[in-house]
Design a protein around this motif. Sequence first.
Motif, PDB file in Angstrom:
ATOM      1  N   LEU A   1       9.164  -3.320  24.455  1.00  0.00           N
ATOM      2  CA  LEU A   1       9.051  -3.597  26.388  1.00  0.00           C
ATOM      3  C   LEU A   1       8.049  -4.926  26.879  1.00  0.00           C
ATOM      4  CD1 LEU A   1       8.679   0.138  26.633  1.00  0.00           C
ATOM      5  CD2 LEU A   1      10.424  -1.367  26.304  1.00  0.00           C
ATOM      6  N   GLU A   2       7.216  -4.860  25.931  1.00  0.00           N
ATOM      7  CA  GLU A   2       5.732  -6.441  26.709  1.00  0.00           C
ATOM      8  C   GLU A   2       6.172  -7.909  26.339  1.00  0.00           C
ATOM      9  OE1 GLU A   2       2.044  -5.594  24.344  1.00  0.00           O
ATOM     10  OE2 GLU A   2       2.188  -3.650  25.470  1.00  0.00           O
ATOM     11  N   ARG A   3       7.609  -8.146  25.350  1.00  0.00           N
ATOM     12  CA  ARG A   3       8.415  -8.840  25.072  1.00  0.00           C
ATOM     13  C   ARG A   3       7.886 -10.002  24.471  1.00  0.00           C
ATOM     14  NH1 ARG A   3      12.149 -11.016  29.677  1.00  0.00           N
ATOM     15  NH2 ARG A   3      12.788  -9.141  30.621  1.00  0.00           N
ATOM     16  N   LYS A   4       7.035  -8.936  23.541  1.00  0.00           N
ATOM     17  CA  LYS A   4       6.019  -9.831  22.431  1.00  0.00           C
ATOM     18  C   LYS A   4       6.298  -9.315  20.928  1.00  0.00           C
ATOM     19  CE  LYS A   4       1.630 -11.350  25.423  1.00  0.00           C
ATOM     20  NZ  LYS A   4       0.811 -10.600  25.730  1.00  0.00           N
ATOM     21  N   ILE A   5       7.109  -9.661  20.561  1.00  0.00           N
ATOM     22  CA  ILE A   5       7.602  -8.079  19.446  1.00  0.00           C
ATOM     23  C   ILE A   5       6.683  -8.712  18.356  1.00  0.00           C
ATOM     24  CG2 ILE A   5       9.396  -7.644  17.500  1.00  0.00           C
ATOM     25  CD1 ILE A   5      11.685  -8.724  19.438  1.00  0.00           C
ATOM     26  N   VAL A   6       6.200  -7.548  17.575  1.00  0.00           N
ATOM     27  CA  VAL A   6       5.107  -7.172  16.947  1.00  0.00           C
ATOM     28  C   VAL A   6       6.489  -6.363  15.626  1.00  0.00           C
ATOM     29  CG1 VAL A   6       2.608  -5.976  15.712  1.00  0.00           C
ATOM     30  CG2 VAL A   6       3.399  -7.813  17.989  1.00  0.00           C
ATOM     31  N   ALA A   7       6.245  -7.365  13.673  1.00  0.00           N
ATOM     32  CA  ALA A   7       6.829  -6.838  12.927  1.00  0.00           C
ATOM     33  C   ALA A   7       6.770  -6.862  12.278  1.00  0.00           C
ATOM     34  CB  ALA A   7       8.319  -7.199  13.056  1.00  0.00           C
ATOM     35  N   SER A   8       6.135  -5.673  11.495  1.00  0.00           N
ATOM     36  CA  SER A   8       5.998  -5.483   9.482  1.00  0.00           C
ATOM     37  C   SER A   8       7.519  -5.150   8.639  1.00  0.00           C
ATOM     38  CB  SER A   8       5.148  -4.569   9.659  1.00  0.00           C
ATOM     39  OG  SER A   8       5.122  -3.094   9.503  1.00  0.00           O
ATOM     40  N   LEU A   9       6.701  -6.055   8.223  1.00  0.00           N
ATOM     41  CA  LEU A   9       7.501  -5.876   6.736  1.00  0.00           C
ATOM     42  C   LEU A   9       7.026  -5.666   5.608  1.00  0.00           C
ATOM     43  CD1 LEU A   9      10.332  -6.865   5.697  1.00  0.00           C
ATOM     44  CD2 LEU A   9      10.458  -8.775   5.242  1.00  0.00           C
ATOM     45  N   GLU A  10       7.606  -4.314   4.984  1.00  0.00           N
ATOM     46  CA  GLU A  10       6.398  -3.942   3.062  1.00  0.00           C
ATOM     47  C   GLU A  10       7.915  -4.461   2.069  1.00  0.00           C
ATOM     48  OE1 GLU A  10       4.006  -0.227   1.927  1.00  0.00           O
ATOM     49  OE2 GLU A  10       4.987  -0.171   4.082  1.00  0.00           O
ATOM     50  N   LEU A  11       7.267  -4.492   1.007  1.00  0.00           N
ATOM     51  CA  LEU A  11       7.948  -4.698  -0.145  1.00  0.00           C
ATOM     52  C   LEU A  11       7.155  -3.973  -1.364  1.00  0.00           C
ATOM     53  CD1 LEU A  11       8.719  -8.710  -0.135  1.00  0.00           C
ATOM     54  CD2 LEU A  11      10.013  -6.438   1.123  1.00  0.00           C
ATOM     55  N   LYS A  12       8.317  -2.324  -0.855  1.00  0.00           N
ATOM     56  CA  LYS A  12       7.316  -1.391  -2.776  1.00  0.00           C
ATOM     57  C   LYS A  12       8.118  -2.123  -3.735  1.00  0.00           C
ATOM     58  CE  LYS A  12       6.362   1.443   0.619  1.00  0.00           C
ATOM     59  NZ  LYS A  12       6.571   3.084   1.177  1.00  0.00           N
ATOM     60  N   SER A  13       7.459  -2.154  -5.051  1.00  0.00           N
ATOM     61  CA  SER A  13       7.209  -2.193  -5.985  1.00  0.00           C
ATOM     62  C   SER A  13       8.751  -3.692  -6.172  1.00  0.00           C
ATOM     63  CB  SER A  13       8.135  -1.752  -6.754  1.00  0.00           C
ATOM     64  OG  SER A  13       7.262   0.254  -7.065  1.00  0.00           O
ATOM     65  N   PRO A  14       8.003  -4.723  -6.193  1.00  0.00           N
ATOM     66  CA  PRO A  14       8.844  -5.775  -5.486  1.00  0.00           C
ATOM     67  C   PRO A  14       8.553  -6.394  -7.465  1.00  0.00           C
ATOM     68  CG  PRO A  14       6.590  -6.629  -4.695  1.00  0.00           C
ATOM     69  CD  PRO A  14       6.210  -5.631  -4.630  1.00  0.00           C
ATOM     70  N   GLU A  15      10.140  -7.135  -7.183  1.00  0.00           N
ATOM     71  CA  GLU A  15       9.931  -8.075  -8.644  1.00  0.00           C
ATOM     72  C   GLU A  15      11.060  -9.447  -8.698  1.00  0.00           C
ATOM     73  OE1 GLU A  15      11.777  -5.659 -11.972  1.00  0.00           O
ATOM     74  OE2 GLU A  15      10.955  -4.134 -11.929  1.00  0.00           O
ATOM     75  N   ILE A  16       9.714 -10.379  -8.438  1.00  0.00           N
ATOM     76  CA  ILE A  16      10.560 -11.787  -7.812  1.00  0.00           C
ATOM     77  C   ILE A  16      10.577 -12.454  -9.585  1.00  0.00           C
ATOM     78  CG2 ILE A  16      10.833 -13.852  -6.446  1.00  0.00           C
ATOM     79  CD1 ILE A  16       9.101 -11.512  -4.740  1.00  0.00           C
ATOM     80  N   THR A  17      11.989 -12.368 -10.054  1.00  0.00           N
ATOM     81  CA  THR A  17      11.794 -13.386 -10.996  1.00  0.00           C
ATOM     82  C   THR A  17      12.364 -15.618 -10.715  1.00  0.00           C
ATOM     83  OG1 THR A  17      12.380 -12.045 -12.348  1.00  0.00           O
ATOM     84  CG2 THR A  17      12.647 -14.125 -13.343  1.00  0.00           C
ATOM     85  N   PHE A  18      11.477 -16.815 -10.695  1.00  0.00           N
ATOM     86  CA  PHE A  18      12.582 -17.500 -10.415  1.00  0.00           C
ATOM     87  C   PHE A  18      12.062 -18.546 -11.708  1.00  0.00           C
ATOM     88  CE2 PHE A  18       9.069 -16.390  -6.497  1.00  0.00           C
ATOM     89  CZ  PHE A  18       9.848 -17.427  -6.038  1.00  0.00           C
ATOM     90  N   ILE A  19      12.997 -18.854 -11.994  1.00  0.00           N
ATOM     91  CA  ILE A  19      13.802 -20.197 -13.404  1.00  0.00           C
ATOM     92  C   ILE A  19      14.372 -21.547 -12.547  1.00  0.00           C
ATOM     93  CG2 ILE A  19      15.317 -19.792 -15.618  1.00  0.00           C
ATOM     94  CD1 ILE A  19      15.722 -16.730 -14.980  1.00  0.00           C
ATOM     95  N   GLN A  20      12.974 -22.083 -13.896  1.00  0.00           N
ATOM     96  CA  GLN A  20      13.374 -23.479 -13.767  1.00  0.00           C
ATOM     97  C   GLN A  20      13.523 -23.822 -14.898  1.00  0.00           C
ATOM     98  OE1 GLN A  20      11.232 -25.757 -10.675  1.00  0.00           O
ATOM     99  NE2 GLN A  20      12.860 -27.396 -11.204  1.00  0.00           N
ATOM    100  N   THR A  21      15.217 -24.562 -14.925  1.00  0.00           N
ATOM    101  CA  THR A  21      15.681 -25.469 -16.240  1.00  0.00           C
ATOM    102  C   THR A  21      15.822 -26.261 -15.242  1.00  0.00           C
ATOM    103  OG1 THR A  21      18.510 -25.288 -15.131  1.00  0.00           O
ATOM    104  CG2 THR A  21      17.099 -22.464 -16.720  1.00  0.00           C
ATOM    105  N   ALA A  22      16.683 -27.786 -15.777  1.00  0.00           N
ATOM    106  CA  ALA A  22      16.960 -28.999 -16.257  1.00  0.00           C
ATOM    107  C   ALA A  22      18.677 -28.764 -15.030  1.00  0.00           C
ATOM    108  CB  ALA A  22      17.439 -29.801 -17.185  1.00  0.00           C
ATOM    109  N   GLU A  23      18.623 -27.981 -14.859  1.00  0.00           N
ATOM    110  CA  GLU A  23      19.958 -27.940 -14.051  1.00  0.00           C
ATOM    111  C   GLU A  23      19.316 -27.724 -12.010  1.00  0.00           C
ATOM    112  OE1 GLU A  23      23.027 -24.696 -14.920  1.00  0.00           O
ATOM    113  OE2 GLU A  23      23.288 -26.530 -16.642  1.00  0.00           O
TER     114      GLU A  23
END
Length: 146
Positions: A102-124
Motif C-alpha cells: 500500500l505504501e508502494r515500498k515492497i518489503v519481501a522476505s524469502l526463507e529457505l528451510k533445510s537447503p541443500e545446494i550442490t555446485f559441481i565444476q568439471t572441464a565442461e
Amino acid sequence: MKKGFKKFLWWNLILTVPLVGLLAAAPFLIDVNRFKGPILKAVNSNINGEVTLGHISLKLFPFIGLTLQDLTVKNLPQSTYASSPLLKLSQLDLRVELKTILERKIVASLELKSPEITFIQTAEGTNVEALIKKSEKPVEKKAPSA
C-alpha cells in the motif's frame, strides 16, 4: 460524536470486516495446487532439467505469503551432473507485507528451510550452466532511431 462521523465509521466497518474475512478465508477457498502442473510444465520446458514440487500453500493476511514444500531442481538424467540435485529444499517461504504494498515500498522476505545446494565444476562447465537452456533465437539488436 457528529452524525456524519458516525455514518463514516459504520460504512468503514461495513466495508472492512467483510474484506478482512474474505482475505482470511481466501487461502481455504482457492486451491493453489491446481496451478502446480502448468507452473512446473512452464519451468521445466525452459531449463535443461527438472523441477519437482510438493504442496503449495497461500496466505493473504496479515501478509501475502506463498509456501512451496519439497522443492527440488535436478539436471537432466543424461547430463554429466545428474548424480545429485542442484537444489533441494524442504520448504521455501515467500512473504510480502501488505502494508508495504500500500505504501508502494515492497518489503519481501524469502526463507529457505533445510537447503541443500550442490555446485559441481568439471572441464565442461558447471551444473548451473548446464541447467540454463540456451536460447534458440539469436538476440536481435535494434538500431538506434534517428
